[in-house]
Design an enzyme around this catalytic site. Structure first.
Site, mmCIF file in Angstrom:
data_model
loop_
_atom_site.group_PDB
_atom_site.id
_atom_site.type_symbol
_atom_site.label_atom_id
_atom_site.label_comp_id
_atom_site.label_asym_id
_atom_site.label_seq_id
_atom_site.Cartn_x
_atom_site.Cartn_y
_atom_site.Cartn_z
ATOM 1 N N GLN A 175 -10.374 -2.583 2.272
ATOM 2 C CA GLN A 175 -9.931 -3.247 3.490
ATOM 3 C C GLN A 175 -9.902 -2.320 4.712
ATOM 4 O OE1 GLN A 175 -6.076 -4.213 1.495
ATOM 5 N NE2 GLN A 175 -5.143 -3.881 3.487
ATOM 6 N N GLN A 226 -2.816 -12.458 7.674
ATOM 7 C CA GLN A 226 -2.996 -12.140 6.249
ATOM 8 C C GLN A 226 -2.255 -13.164 5.386
ATOM 9 O OE1 GLN A 226 -2.893 -8.085 4.317
ATOM 10 N NE2 GLN A 226 -0.771 -8.641 3.934
ATOM 11 N N ARG A 262 2.549 2.352 9.711
ATOM 12 C CA ARG A 262 1.790 3.020 10.778
ATOM 13 C C ARG A 262 2.698 3.526 11.902
ATOM 14 N NH1 ARG A 262 -2.567 -0.734 9.051
ATOM 15 N NH2 ARG A 262 -4.254 0.592 8.301
ATOM 16 N N HIS A 282 9.462 -3.428 3.388
ATOM 17 C CA HIS A 282 8.967 -3.641 2.024
ATOM 18 C C HIS A 282 10.124 -3.905 1.064
ATOM 19 C CE1 HIS A 282 5.636 -0.856 3.509
ATOM 20 N NE2 HIS A 282 4.952 -1.883 3.059
ATOM 21 N N MET A 318 0.848 -1.198 0.000
ATOM 22 C CA MET A 318 0.000 0.000 0.000
ATOM 23 C C MET A 318 0.885 1.250 0.000
ATOM 24 S SD MET A 318 -3.452 -0.937 2.054
ATOM 25 C CE MET A 318 -2.843 -0.668 3.686
#
Ligand code: PAF
Length: 286
Positions: free
Chosen positions: A61, A154, A188, A33, A26
């Site tokens: 989501q 996930q 986050r 990442h 995202m």
């Protein structure tokens, strides 16, 4: 590195016949990442394959009260980082490209897995994830797709989706990348102030205490996790769950019965909700 915005351009790119490794994200990329990109590249290096990342903040989501609007969007910086890591292409579609009409057709994962833990606290989350990931898989048709183990549930949900829908894709789960102090890397974390970044280390510290108690005491698992939850609450966290579950199906584990465990935790520090986990194998404790 190619920056792809439309399905037509993507279709053209993926038709090359090369093997493809895919990293869905995202955006607001961090070292975690980029490590996924490195693993993806390695996985297809021997066949001179291509590495493709996607950047898309997937509205499906997020619950209405969650941080969809606030979620950091840093496309230019992300593209520079991906290029530096040798990514071949990034698919960064606008919402109107991925969802040109309302997405009424959805991929709904089984409730036994998807309504537990994250799914309980974020209803609809895994339907949103599976729907977008399935669409991206259909568009990119990767041979390999790479996900972080930080989002442990996930990863399990995606593995089951791929298996049950016979998607011919190898899923690689990559260990969580951490800051030097042990904080699991997450976009986050950007929401945390300096004091909270320090306090946030307590989440992994409690998971380590859980692992210690699992491996070196005879306490039952519920007592161990309640104590971790109590300790976090006392330090100002709002705890959603700290649970010792089986790695196989994420249902609660029991001492004397289950050996391959993972402790899953989610809690809020101020306004920021963080998740982390620790895999614990009782077979290695002897
Ligand atoms: O893990 C994420 O960043 C997202 O859930 C994913 C897999 C990119 C789907 O939007």
């Amino acid at each position: 590195m190619k920056i792809i915005k439309t399905i037509a351009e993507l279709e053209h790119f993926v038709q090359s016949g090369h093997k493809k490794a895919f990293v869905p994200t995202m955006g607001n990329l961090h070292a975690g990442h980029l490590h996924l990109v490195d693993v993806a590249k390695k996985s297809v290096a021997s066949s001179d394959g291509l590495t493709i990342a996607s950047i898309f903040v997937n509205r499906l989501q997020f619950a209405p009260h969650e941080d969809f609007d606030q979620y950091p969007r840093t496309l230019e910086q992300d593209c520079q980082l991906l290029k530096a890591h040798g990514c071949d292409a990034v698919f960064a579609p606008d919402e109107s490209v991925l969802y040109p009409t309302p997405q009424t057709f959805k991929v709904i994962p089984p409730s036994e897995l998807a309504n537990l833990w994250e799914g309980h606290f974020r209803p609809g989350f895994f339907t949103g994830v599976c729907t977008v990931v399935a669409k991206l898989f259909c568009m990119i048709r990767p041979d390999v797709a790479v996900f972080g183990r930080k989002d442990y549930q996930q990863l399990k949900v995606i593995e089951q989706m791929v298996q049950q829908l016979n998607m011919p894709i190898q899923i690689i789960g990559v260990p969580t990348q951490r800051s030097e102090s042990g904080l699991a890397l997450s976009s986050r974390n950007n929401y945390l102030n300096a004091q909270e970044i320090h306090q946030a280390l307590e989440l992994q510290a409690q998971l380590q205490t859980v692992a210690h108690d699992v491996l070196h005491t005879t306490l039952d698992f519920a007592s161990i996790t309640s104590e971790a939850s109590r300790a976090l609450t006392q330090k100002g966290w709002q705890v959603d769950y700290v649970s010792l579950v089986k790695q196989s199906d994420l249902t609660l584990a029991q001492r004397g019965q289950d050996l391959n465990l993972v402790c899953l935790a989610a809690a809020k520090l101020g306004k920021t909700r963080l998740i982390d986990n620790l895999e614990i194998s009782l077979t290695t404790s002897k």
